[in-house]
Scaffold this motif. Structure first.
Motif, mmCIF file in Angstrom:
data_model
loop_
_atom_site.group_PDB
_atom_site.id
_atom_site.type_symbol
_atom_site.label_atom_id
_atom_site.label_comp_id
_atom_site.label_asym_id
_atom_site.label_seq_id
_atom_site.Cartn_x
_atom_site.Cartn_y
_atom_site.Cartn_z
ATOM 1 N N GLY A 153 -5.758 4.773 61.603
ATOM 2 C CA GLY A 153 -4.869 3.075 61.561
ATOM 3 C C GLY A 153 -5.659 2.266 60.924
ATOM 4 O O GLY A 153 -4.220 0.637 60.703
ATOM 5 N N THR A 154 -6.971 2.042 60.206
ATOM 6 C CA THR A 154 -7.594 0.636 59.969
ATOM 7 C C THR A 154 -6.408 0.956 58.433
ATOM 8 O O THR A 154 -6.140 1.183 57.477
ATOM 9 C CB THR A 154 -8.387 0.798 59.626
ATOM 10 O OG1 THR A 154 -9.310 1.438 60.513
ATOM 11 C CG2 THR A 154 -9.513 -0.222 58.977
ATOM 12 N N LEU A 155 -6.240 -0.931 58.142
ATOM 13 C CA LEU A 155 -5.339 -1.262 57.179
ATOM 14 C C LEU A 155 -6.582 -1.631 56.113
ATOM 15 O O LEU A 155 -7.088 -2.275 55.445
ATOM 16 C CB LEU A 155 -5.064 -2.699 57.253
ATOM 17 C CG LEU A 155 -3.446 -3.176 55.641
ATOM 18 C CD1 LEU A 155 -2.735 -2.038 55.803
ATOM 19 C CD2 LEU A 155 -2.591 -4.178 56.451
ATOM 20 N N TYR A 156 -6.023 -0.854 54.458
ATOM 21 C CA TYR A 156 -6.729 -0.871 53.792
ATOM 22 C C TYR A 156 -5.826 -1.122 52.394
ATOM 23 O O TYR A 156 -4.804 -1.249 52.442
ATOM 24 C CB TYR A 156 -7.414 0.347 53.385
ATOM 25 C CG TYR A 156 -8.702 1.406 54.181
ATOM 26 C CD1 TYR A 156 -10.016 0.451 53.449
ATOM 27 C CD2 TYR A 156 -7.984 1.248 55.246
ATOM 28 C CE1 TYR A 156 -10.892 0.954 54.958
ATOM 29 C CE2 TYR A 156 -9.037 2.046 55.965
ATOM 30 C CZ TYR A 156 -10.749 1.807 55.049
ATOM 31 O OH TYR A 156 -12.124 1.728 56.483
ATOM 32 N N LEU A 157 -6.250 -1.984 51.505
ATOM 33 C CA LEU A 157 -5.900 -2.802 50.473
ATOM 34 C C LEU A 157 -6.864 -1.543 49.407
ATOM 35 O O LEU A 157 -7.506 -1.581 49.161
ATOM 36 C CB LEU A 157 -6.333 -3.789 50.276
ATOM 37 C CG LEU A 157 -5.854 -4.549 48.450
ATOM 38 C CD1 LEU A 157 -3.750 -4.954 49.144
ATOM 39 C CD2 LEU A 157 -6.771 -5.375 48.564
ATOM 40 N N VAL A 158 -5.576 -0.876 48.317
ATOM 41 C CA VAL A 158 -5.745 0.126 47.296
ATOM 42 C C VAL A 158 -5.433 -1.061 46.597
ATOM 43 O O VAL A 158 -4.132 -1.157 46.105
ATOM 44 C CB VAL A 158 -5.052 1.343 47.088
ATOM 45 C CG1 VAL A 158 -5.533 1.926 46.029
ATOM 46 C CG2 VAL A 158 -6.057 1.837 48.992
ATOM 47 N N TRP A 159 -6.203 -0.680 44.949
ATOM 48 C CA TRP A 159 -6.257 -1.405 43.561
ATOM 49 C C TRP A 159 -6.321 -0.346 42.480
ATOM 50 O O TRP A 159 -7.869 0.271 42.536
ATOM 51 C CB TRP A 159 -5.991 -2.813 43.645
ATOM 52 C CG TRP A 159 -7.276 -3.600 43.955
ATOM 53 C CD1 TRP A 159 -8.454 -3.865 42.270
ATOM 54 C CD2 TRP A 159 -8.004 -3.603 44.780
ATOM 55 N NE1 TRP A 159 -9.462 -3.660 43.038
ATOM 56 C CE2 TRP A 159 -9.544 -3.897 44.063
ATOM 57 C CE3 TRP A 159 -8.446 -3.049 45.995
ATOM 58 C CZ2 TRP A 159 -10.595 -4.114 44.979
ATOM 59 C CZ3 TRP A 159 -9.805 -3.126 46.796
ATOM 60 C CH2 TRP A 159 -10.728 -3.921 46.195
ATOM 61 N N LYS A 160 -6.267 -1.118 41.450
ATOM 62 C CA LYS A 160 -6.987 -0.985 39.787
ATOM 63 C C LYS A 160 -7.917 -2.042 39.228
ATOM 64 O O LYS A 160 -7.376 -3.094 39.478
ATOM 65 C CB LYS A 160 -5.894 -0.695 39.049
ATOM 66 C CG LYS A 160 -6.218 -0.298 37.594
ATOM 67 C CD LYS A 160 -5.340 -0.898 36.913
ATOM 68 C CE LYS A 160 -5.895 -0.582 34.803
ATOM 69 N NZ LYS A 160 -4.925 -1.239 33.606
#
Length: 522
Positions: A153-160
């Protein structure tokens, strides 16, 4: 003073959907006609909400709503006024929500810096949105953010990381978000990067969905440069965000077909037990002219734990056959836009648009999207009321424009390429008159003839040889039709009754065309 953009149409702004491309097709369906690159979508209650890139057009990030993923309604913009920290390149908005609100993760260029990931928040999808500022700014640039929760349930940010801009690989990173979503916590970790031959110089535009025991990452690879766009879509999967991530051996799962080119950057979404990918693609007939359009593609999950895209029955969304603006609503219709680099000053009322001029080669302008490659656009001007050089133009950016303008008793056609001094292509002297109509007729998105009339019925050619439009090809912005004002800032251009219309031959050619993407079989 520039009025704030409205989210409703003025009564005089009439949209006639008479020439509809509502014919059955097999394969992918056009659901967002016109320039709608990098679409993202989320379901909130019984409504789907979407936003798309606006690049260097403002206001930034259009908001659209739909009940069925096929018919979309314009509902405003995330940023009617641009955020203070950014000046341009507004791309890849990812709209999402949870119990704390609606969030838009987006890319923009930091003033005096590089591309960064920013976040905006609102209580509801229509806004207003509060900008929370940039949260990730790597030296090479950071783009295409997507929020995802891991198994716990931990919120992550994914990006390039935008490595391709400096000739390096393009890793996809992830990091924990702070509870307030105003920063990241801990050391970022890499999901994957471009390492397969078909991916060429980049992977980007990642969106992640959970199904069964896997997280599935949809991603775009290769590259896209106008008519040379070779984008395609790949899939990777993992049991958790930290990996290991495995790319599908049958990638790409979507690639160019007979009609649609460069399918990429989108978001998976579910409706009534069916799975769809809302993404962008170029129509082969008008690749650089109308830009990347919103396409809906259905897919299914397979027994071996992957997915495949399906052929399907459906209809293309209708395109506006005719748009009319009589400028009597007190404000510009929200479909008008302007350059992020120069905000125009204007007034609307009593049947006229008054636009303050600028002395740059392309002047001040407001613009609208075009929906077909064979169109006509015309505007009426009052010579006695115009102190600036005034007219109608086709524009791709602030350095490239084909414009037909009226000043005094002379109508002229000018080409401005790469910001250089305007080149005069044609000019005609006209008799003194109260009203002049100037019309641009576009053929096949490649050339234009300009005509003018002093009586509203008989039109004369300004240029006998068609003007080529190939110099207007732009990587990030589709060609638009604009109203322009050139001259010192104390001068004004006055416009009445603006119209664009689709020419029927182009529509018939489009109706005869249908063809799905080629689907890569396992």
């Amino acid at each position: 003073m520039t009025p704030a953009p409205s989210t409703s149409f003025p009564t005089a702004y009439i949209v006639l959907l008479l020439l509809c491309l509502a014919v059955p097709v097999m394969g992918q369906r056009l659901v967002m006609p016109g320039d709608f690159p990098d679409p993202s979508v989320v379901q909130i209650g019984d409504t789907y909400w979407a936003s798309t890139s606006s690049a260097n057009w403002a206001p930034a990030f259009p908001l659209l709503a739909s009940k069925d993923l096929e018919t979309w309604e314009f509902r405003g913009h995330v940023f009617p006024q641009l955020p203070e920290w950014a000046d341009s390149y507004f791309r890849a908005p990812e709209i999402t929500y949870d119990s704390t609100g609606v969030y838009v993760y987006y890319t923009a260029r930091k003033r005096g810096g590089n591309l960064c990931v920013g976040i905006a928040r609102a209580d509801g999808p229509e806004g207003p949105y509060q900008d929370l500022g940039p949260i990730m700014c790597q030296d090479a640039g950071s783009i295409d953010a997507f929020p995802v929760r891991d198994n716990d349930g931990t919120l992550y940010l994914v990006w390039k990381e935008h490595g391709n801009s400096i000739g390096k690989p393009t890793p996809i990173w992830a990091a924990k978000l702070t509870p307030e979503r105003t920063g990241v916590i801990g050391e970022p970790f890499k999901l994957f990067q471009n390492d397969a031959p078909w991916e060429k110089s980049l992977v980007e535009g990642v969106s992640i969905t959970r199904h069964g025991k896997y997280l599935y990452a949809f991603y775009t690879a290769a590259n896209c440069q106008g008519r040379d766009c070779v984008y395609a879509t790949g899939i990777a999967r993992s049991r958790n965000l930290h990996g290991p991530w495995q790319k599908y051996r049958g990638n790409p799962v979507l690639e160019a077909g007979a009609r649609w080119k460069g399918p990429g950057h989108g978001t998976p979404v579910e409706r009534n037990g069916h799975y769809y990918f809302l993404h962008d693609a170029h129509d082969d007939a008008n690749t650089a002219f109308t830009g990347r359009q919103g396409v809906l593609s259905e897919f299914t999950y397979t027994n071996d734990g992957w997915l495949r895209f399906e052929a399907q029955d459906g209809h293309d969304a209708p395109i506006p056959a005719r748009l009319i603006d009589a400028f009597d609503g007190g404000h510009l219709a929200p479909q008008w836009s302007y350059s992020t680099f120069q905000k125009p000053q204007y007034n609307v009322g009593e049947g006229a648009l008054t636009l303050n001029s600028m002395p740059s080669p392309c002047g001040a302008y407001v613009a609208q999207k075009l929906y077909a490659t064979d169109v006509e656009a015309e505007v009426t001007m009052k010579p006695a009321a115009c102190t600036a050089e005034s007219g109608i133009a086709l524009v791709s950016d602030d350095l490239n424009m084909l414009r037909a303008t009226l000043v005094g008793s002379k109508v002229s056609l000018w080409k401005i390429a790469k910001g250089h001094h305007p080149i005069l292509l044609a000019e005609r002297f006209i008799r003194k008159t109260d009203s002049v109509m100037v019309r641009i007729v576009v053929r096949d998105g490649r050339e234009a003839i300009v005509t003018y009339s002093t009586n509203g019925t008989q039109f004369n050619k300004l240029n006998t040889d068609p003007a080529s439009l190939t110099f207007l090809q732009s990587r990030d912005r589709a060609i638009r039709v604009a109203l322009v004002a050139i001259g010192d800032t104390d001068r004004r251009a006055c416009f009445e009754h603006f119209t664009t219309r689709v020419r029927k031959p182009e529509v018939q050619q489009h109706l005869a065309r249908s063809g799905p993407f080629r689907r890569r079989e396992r």
